[in-house]
Design a protein around this motif. Structure first.
Motif, PDB file in Angstrom:
ATOM      1  N   PHE A  86      -4.551  -2.251   1.180  1.00  0.00           N
ATOM      2  CA  PHE A  86      -3.558  -3.244   1.292  1.00  0.00           C
ATOM      3  C   PHE A  86      -2.215  -1.689   1.036  1.00  0.00           C
ATOM      4  O   PHE A  86      -1.852  -0.937   0.693  1.00  0.00           O
ATOM      5  N   PRO A  87      -0.587  -2.390   1.676  1.00  0.00           N
ATOM      6  CA  PRO A  87       0.704  -1.957   1.566  1.00  0.00           C
ATOM      7  C   PRO A  87       0.889  -1.766   0.556  1.00  0.00           C
ATOM      8  O   PRO A  87       0.963  -1.840  -0.592  1.00  0.00           O
ATOM      9  N   GLU A  88       2.186  -0.584   0.486  1.00  0.00           N
ATOM     10  CA  GLU A  88       2.492  -0.371  -1.255  1.00  0.00           C
ATOM     11  C   GLU A  88       3.216  -1.404  -1.288  1.00  0.00           C
ATOM     12  O   GLU A  88       3.268  -2.347  -2.644  1.00  0.00           O
ATOM     13  N   GLU A  89       3.911  -2.455  -0.728  1.00  0.00           N
ATOM     14  CA  GLU A  89       4.471  -2.883  -0.878  1.00  0.00           C
ATOM     15  C   GLU A  89       3.530  -4.610  -1.844  1.00  0.00           C
ATOM     16  O   GLU A  89       4.126  -5.638  -2.406  1.00  0.00           O
ATOM     17  N   SER A  90       2.573  -4.498  -1.368  1.00  0.00           N
ATOM     18  CA  SER A  90       1.899  -5.441  -1.782  1.00  0.00           C
ATOM     19  C   SER A  90       1.249  -5.415  -3.459  1.00  0.00           C
ATOM     20  O   SER A  90       0.988  -6.234  -4.290  1.00  0.00           O
ATOM     21  N   TYR A  91       0.949  -3.640  -4.147  1.00  0.00           N
ATOM     22  CA  TYR A  91       0.065  -3.500  -5.219  1.00  0.00           C
ATOM     23  C   TYR A  91       0.496  -2.612  -5.763  1.00  0.00           C
ATOM     24  O   TYR A  91       0.721  -2.314  -6.368  1.00  0.00           O
ATOM     25  N   ALA A  92       1.323  -1.749  -5.055  1.00  0.00           N
ATOM     26  CA  ALA A  92       2.247  -0.383  -5.848  1.00  0.00           C
ATOM     27  C   ALA A  92       1.624  -0.464  -6.820  1.00  0.00           C
ATOM     28  O   ALA A  92       2.523   0.263  -7.859  1.00  0.00           O
ATOM     29  N   LEU A  93       3.235  -1.065  -7.371  1.00  0.00           N
ATOM     30  CA  LEU A  93       4.178  -1.057  -7.774  1.00  0.00           C
ATOM     31  C   LEU A  93       3.585  -1.987  -9.250  1.00  0.00           C
ATOM     32  O   LEU A  93       3.715  -1.486 -10.643  1.00  0.00           O
ATOM     33  N   ALA A  94       2.888  -2.802  -8.623  1.00  0.00           N
ATOM     34  CA  ALA A  94       2.172  -4.183 -10.264  1.00  0.00           C
ATOM     35  C   ALA A  94       0.810  -2.818 -10.540  1.00  0.00           C
ATOM     36  O   ALA A  94       0.758  -2.731 -12.125  1.00  0.00           O
ATOM     37  N   MET A  95       0.342  -2.415 -10.190  1.00  0.00           N
ATOM     38  CA  MET A  95      -0.375  -1.184 -10.617  1.00  0.00           C
ATOM     39  C   MET A  95      -0.742   0.357 -11.014  1.00  0.00           C
ATOM     40  O   MET A  95      -0.646   0.146 -12.025  1.00  0.00           O
ATOM     41  N   ILE A  96       0.820   0.773 -10.507  1.00  0.00           N
ATOM     42  CA  ILE A  96       1.529   1.697 -11.144  1.00  0.00           C
ATOM     43  C   ILE A  96       1.888   1.233 -12.806  1.00  0.00           C
ATOM     44  O   ILE A  96       1.551   1.628 -13.657  1.00  0.00           O
ATOM     45  N   LYS A  97       2.609   0.115 -12.426  1.00  0.00           N
ATOM     46  CA  LYS A  97       3.135  -0.912 -13.710  1.00  0.00           C
ATOM     47  C   LYS A  97       2.174  -1.035 -15.721  1.00  0.00           C
ATOM     48  O   LYS A  97       2.302  -0.911 -16.265  1.00  0.00           O
ATOM     49  N   ASN A  98       1.173  -1.160 -14.560  1.00  0.00           N
ATOM     50  CA  ASN A  98      -0.405  -1.526 -15.032  1.00  0.00           C
ATOM     51  C   ASN A  98      -1.406  -0.490 -15.756  1.00  0.00           C
ATOM     52  O   ASN A  98      -2.439  -0.575 -15.922  1.00  0.00           O
ATOM     53  N   GLY A  99      -0.749   0.312 -15.525  1.00  0.00           N
ATOM     54  CA  GLY A  99      -1.581   1.711 -16.279  1.00  0.00           C
ATOM     55  C   GLY A  99      -2.252   2.897 -14.985  1.00  0.00           C
ATOM     56  O   GLY A  99      -2.890   4.241 -15.390  1.00  0.00           O
ATOM     57  N   ALA A 100      -2.145   2.467 -13.377  1.00  0.00           N
ATOM     58  CA  ALA A 100      -2.375   2.636 -12.544  1.00  0.00           C
ATOM     59  C   ALA A 100      -1.740   4.423 -12.528  1.00  0.00           C
ATOM     60  O   ALA A 100      -0.653   4.569 -12.727  1.00  0.00           O
ATOM     61  N   ASN A 101      -2.108   5.847 -12.358  1.00  0.00           N
ATOM     62  CA  ASN A 101      -1.593   7.005 -12.683  1.00  0.00           C
ATOM     63  C   ASN A 101      -1.238   7.040 -11.155  1.00  0.00           C
ATOM     64  O   ASN A 101      -0.423   8.660 -11.126  1.00  0.00           O
ATOM     65  N   GLY A 102      -1.252   6.605  -9.710  1.00  0.00           N
ATOM     66  CA  GLY A 102      -1.128   6.867  -8.535  1.00  0.00           C
ATOM     67  C   GLY A 102      -1.445   5.712  -7.689  1.00  0.00           C
ATOM     68  O   GLY A 102      -2.363   5.138  -7.990  1.00  0.00           O
ATOM     69  N   TYR A 103      -0.941   5.320  -6.423  1.00  0.00           N
ATOM     70  CA  TYR A 103      -0.931   4.516  -5.189  1.00  0.00           C
ATOM     71  C   TYR A 103      -0.752   4.710  -4.540  1.00  0.00           C
ATOM     72  O   TYR A 103       0.041   5.459  -3.624  1.00  0.00           O
ATOM     73  N   LEU A 104      -2.512   5.157  -3.713  1.00  0.00           N
ATOM     74  CA  LEU A 104      -2.030   5.570  -1.974  1.00  0.00           C
ATOM     75  C   LEU A 104      -2.287   4.772  -1.111  1.00  0.00           C
ATOM     76  O   LEU A 104      -3.823   3.968  -1.437  1.00  0.00           O
ATOM     77  N   CYS A 105      -1.796   4.361  -0.344  1.00  0.00           N
ATOM     78  CA  CYS A 105      -2.690   3.561   1.589  1.00  0.00           C
ATOM     79  C   CYS A 105      -4.315   4.602   2.541  1.00  0.00           C
ATOM     80  O   CYS A 105      -3.697   5.759   2.164  1.00  0.00           O
TER      81      CYS A 105
END
Length: 213
Positions: A86-105
């Motif tokens: 999924f592109p960053e627009e879909s999930y990146a901020l939500a996952m980082i706000k909920n504890g992920a240390n990073g997000y990559l496509c």
């Protein structure tokens, strides 16, 4: 030299093989284990050392959102790098706000993936250039944050399961919570998203690229 113990959680064997071969080129990274679903990953985390968990969002059974929440509770020292289709627009901020240390496509460059693994293994967060742009836009007010980014991790869990067509009682059983509790989360989700029916929840999720048809 400290070896970084990495685990790969993805339900596609060909994807895991590709990542394994790619990471084998870095002599400071060791593949601790692989898992094809969330339950398998959580089982293996109990007995295997893992510095960085490479986690897909779309998994059978427990989603990456479910797994992230449980890893944060049970294995706080394990870093989670979400590697998603999924592109960053879909999930990146939500996952980082909920504890992920990073997000990559998943279509990122090899060097970026290796850089992200090394960075999160030291306790820092890794955000791609696109995610940094989204964060900056949100902070400057140029980007009105999408509504699902206001959901807590538990609300996001329940929302995604409802959007995929699961019933309240099924979700309660899967998450080991009461039907009443899940109904309360559902009410919070519909209130925050400004919608009422499960069909509308599914439409919202599809429109924002949170699930695929």
């Amino acid at each position: 030299m400290h070896m970084i113990q990495v685990a790969i959680v993805d339900d596609h064997e060909i994807v895991r093989t590709g990542f394994r071969e790619l990471l084998s080129e870095d002599s400071s990274i060791n593949i601790g284990f692989e898992a094809s679903n969330g339950d398998e990953a959580l089982d293996k985390l109990r007995t295997s050392q893992c510095d960085v968990l490479l986690l897909d969002i779309s998994l059978p059974g427990k989603s990456g959102v479910d797994v992230l929440r449980m890893v944060r509770q049970r294995h706080p020292d394990t870093r989670v790098l979400v590697l998603s289709g999924f592109p960053e627009e879909s999930y990146a901020l939500a996952m980082i706000k909920n504890g992920a240390n990073g997000y990559l496509c998943k279509d990122c460059e090899k060097d970026e993936l290796l850089r992200a693994i090394h960075m999160v293994s030291t306790g820092r967060r890794y955000v791609s250039a696109r995610t940094a742009e989204l964060l900056a836009d949100e902070m400057s007010g140029e980007r009105s944050g999408v509504l699902h980014e206001t959901l807590s991790d538990r609300e996001l869990q329940v929302f995604l399961r409802l959007a995929r067509g699961e019933s309240v009682s099924d979700i309660a059983e899967q998450l080991h919570l009461s039907v009443k509790t899940i109904s309360t989360y559902r009410s919070r989700v519909t209130e925050k998203l400004g919608i009422t029916s499960n069909a509308e929840l599914a439409t919202y999720a599809l429109r924002h690229g949170l699930i695929t048809e």
